[in-house]
Motif scaffolding. Structure first.
Motif, short mmCIF file in Angstrom:
data_model
loop_
_atom_site.label_atom_id
_atom_site.label_comp_id
_atom_site.label_asym_id
_atom_site.label_seq_id
_atom_site.Cartn_x
_atom_site.Cartn_y
_atom_site.Cartn_z
N LYS A 1 -11.48 -10.94 38.60
CA LYS A 1 -11.79 -10.04 37.48
C LYS A 1 -11.93 -10.83 36.18
O LYS A 1 -12.85 -10.58 35.37
CB LYS A 1 -10.70 -8.99 37.35
N THR A 2 -11.04 -11.78 35.97
CA THR A 2 -11.09 -12.58 34.75
C THR A 2 -12.36 -13.44 34.70
O THR A 2 -13.01 -13.55 33.66
CB THR A 2 -9.84 -13.48 34.67
N SER B 1 -15.19 -12.77 36.15
CA SER B 1 -16.31 -11.87 35.89
C SER B 1 -16.40 -11.52 34.40
O SER B 1 -17.50 -11.43 33.83
CB SER B 1 -16.16 -10.59 36.71
N GLU B 2 -15.26 -11.32 33.75
CA GLU B 2 -15.25 -11.02 32.32
C GLU B 2 -15.79 -12.20 31.51
O GLU B 2 -16.53 -12.01 30.54
CB GLU B 2 -13.83 -10.67 31.88
N GLU C 1 -19.51 -12.29 31.82
CA GLU C 1 -20.16 -11.26 31.00
C GLU C 1 -20.26 -11.72 29.54
O GLU C 1 -21.28 -11.48 28.88
CB GLU C 1 -19.37 -9.96 31.09
N VAL C 2 -19.23 -12.39 29.04
CA VAL C 2 -19.30 -12.92 27.68
C VAL C 2 -20.48 -13.87 27.54
O VAL C 2 -21.26 -13.80 26.58
CB VAL C 2 -17.98 -13.64 27.31
N LEU D 1 -17.29 -5.64 24.47
CA LEU D 1 -16.46 -6.19 25.53
C LEU D 1 -14.99 -6.11 25.14
O LEU D 1 -14.62 -6.37 23.99
CB LEU D 1 -16.85 -7.64 25.82
N PRO D 2 -14.10 -5.77 26.08
CA PRO D 2 -12.68 -5.65 25.76
C PRO D 2 -12.08 -6.99 25.35
O PRO D 2 -12.47 -8.05 25.84
CB PRO D 2 -12.07 -5.15 27.08
N THR E 1 -9.77 -9.95 25.40
CA THR E 1 -8.91 -10.66 26.34
C THR E 1 -8.64 -12.05 25.76
O THR E 1 -9.33 -12.49 24.82
CB THR E 1 -9.57 -10.84 27.72
N GLU F 1 -9.28 -14.85 27.13
CA GLU F 1 -10.43 -15.70 27.41
C GLU F 1 -11.61 -15.36 26.48
O GLU F 1 -12.28 -16.26 25.97
CB GLU F 1 -10.85 -15.58 28.88
N ARG F 2 -11.85 -14.05 26.29
CA ARG F 2 -12.94 -13.66 25.38
C ARG F 2 -12.71 -14.23 23.99
O ARG F 2 -13.61 -14.79 23.36
CB ARG F 2 -13.04 -12.13 25.30
#
Length: 259
Positions: A203-204, A206-207, A210-211, A233-234, A236, A238-239
């Motif tokens: 999941k991480t 994939s996030e 997406e970024v 985007l939420p 996180t 990492e984001r």
């Protein structure tokens, strides 16, 4: 543990169980931590601070003065973290008045013929493959991997968990979690395999992907892409690491790949 054919200054400080092989030279104002092994024909100049349980292979030169015409003989250091391995003929130069110190983190691997210039900051668990040339003032974050025979321009920053392809010319910053390849150097995807090996969940990953779709697979400039990321985007860890890296880049970041 100390070969009688080595030359060690009385003003050097060696910890417990340090081993020094024949024909190595350790100058004054050097500190070496417990359990470190120094192979033959190693030269360690004043200003070296070497951690515990390091391994330094034959021919390495640590803490030579910078190859910088602005250097005026000021006191400066090379700091090497615990459990770092420095292979044959690696050269690591001292800092200058700018940052005073060249730093190598813990559990790093610098393969043969790597050069680390003055005022670099190499974080923990970084792997730098054979014959990589790192110019002054470069920053490489945790867990990055630099492929062999690459050349890194001064003041470049390479983000955490990134992977740079062998033979690359790195003129721009490489954002975290990415793969960088081609000429000119450009985005080649997320370093998914490396992230999975280090325990990142699907999941991480994939996030993170997406970024980078927002950053590199749209026609937006970086400012617009960052705005869209923060809106859509939420948040996180990492984001935010990626967003902050892009915003703080002084040299600019590598481009997305356009066929």
């Amino acid at each position: 543990m100390i070969n009688k054919l080595s030359e060690i200054s009385e003003k050097a400080q060696l910890g417990k169980n340090v081993s020094v092989e024949a024909f190595s030279s350790i100058h004054a104002n050097v500190e070496i931590g417990d359990g470190t092994w120094i192979g033959s024909n190693v030269t360690i100049y004043p200003g070296a601070r070497i951690g515990k349980n390091c391994r330094i292979f034959p021919g390495a030169v640590i803490a030579a003065i910078p190859q910088d015409l602005k250097f005026k003989g000021e006191d400066s250091l090379v700091e090497i973290g615990d459990e770092t391995t420095i292979r044959e003929f690696v050269t690591i130069n001292r800092g200058t008045a700018d940052k005073q110190t060249t730093k190598i983190g813990k559990q790093c691997l610098l393969m043969a013929y790597v050069h680390i210039a003055h005022d670099c900051l190499i974080h923990d668990r970084v792997i730098i493959a054979n014959s990589v040339q790192v110019a002054g003032h470069v920053t490489i974050d945790d867990w990055a991997f630099i492929g062999g025979s690459s050349a890194i321009h001064q003041f470049v920053k390479i983000g955490m968990h990134s992977m740079v392809s062998g033979g690359s010319l790195v003129r721009k910053d490489v954002p975290p979690f990415t793969k960088a390849a081609r000429e000119p150097l450009s985005y080649a995807g997320v370093n998914s395999l490396g992230l999975r090996r280090r325990g990142f969940e699907g999941k991480t990953i994939s996030e993170i992907q997406e970024v980078y779709r927002y950053l590199f697979l749209n026609s937006w400039n970086n400012s617009r892409a960052l705005e869209e990321i923060e809106i859509n985007l939420p948040a996180t860890k990492e984001r935010d690491e990626i967003v902050n890296f892009i915003r703080s880049s002084e040299r600019g970041v590598m481009k997305g790949y356009i066929q």
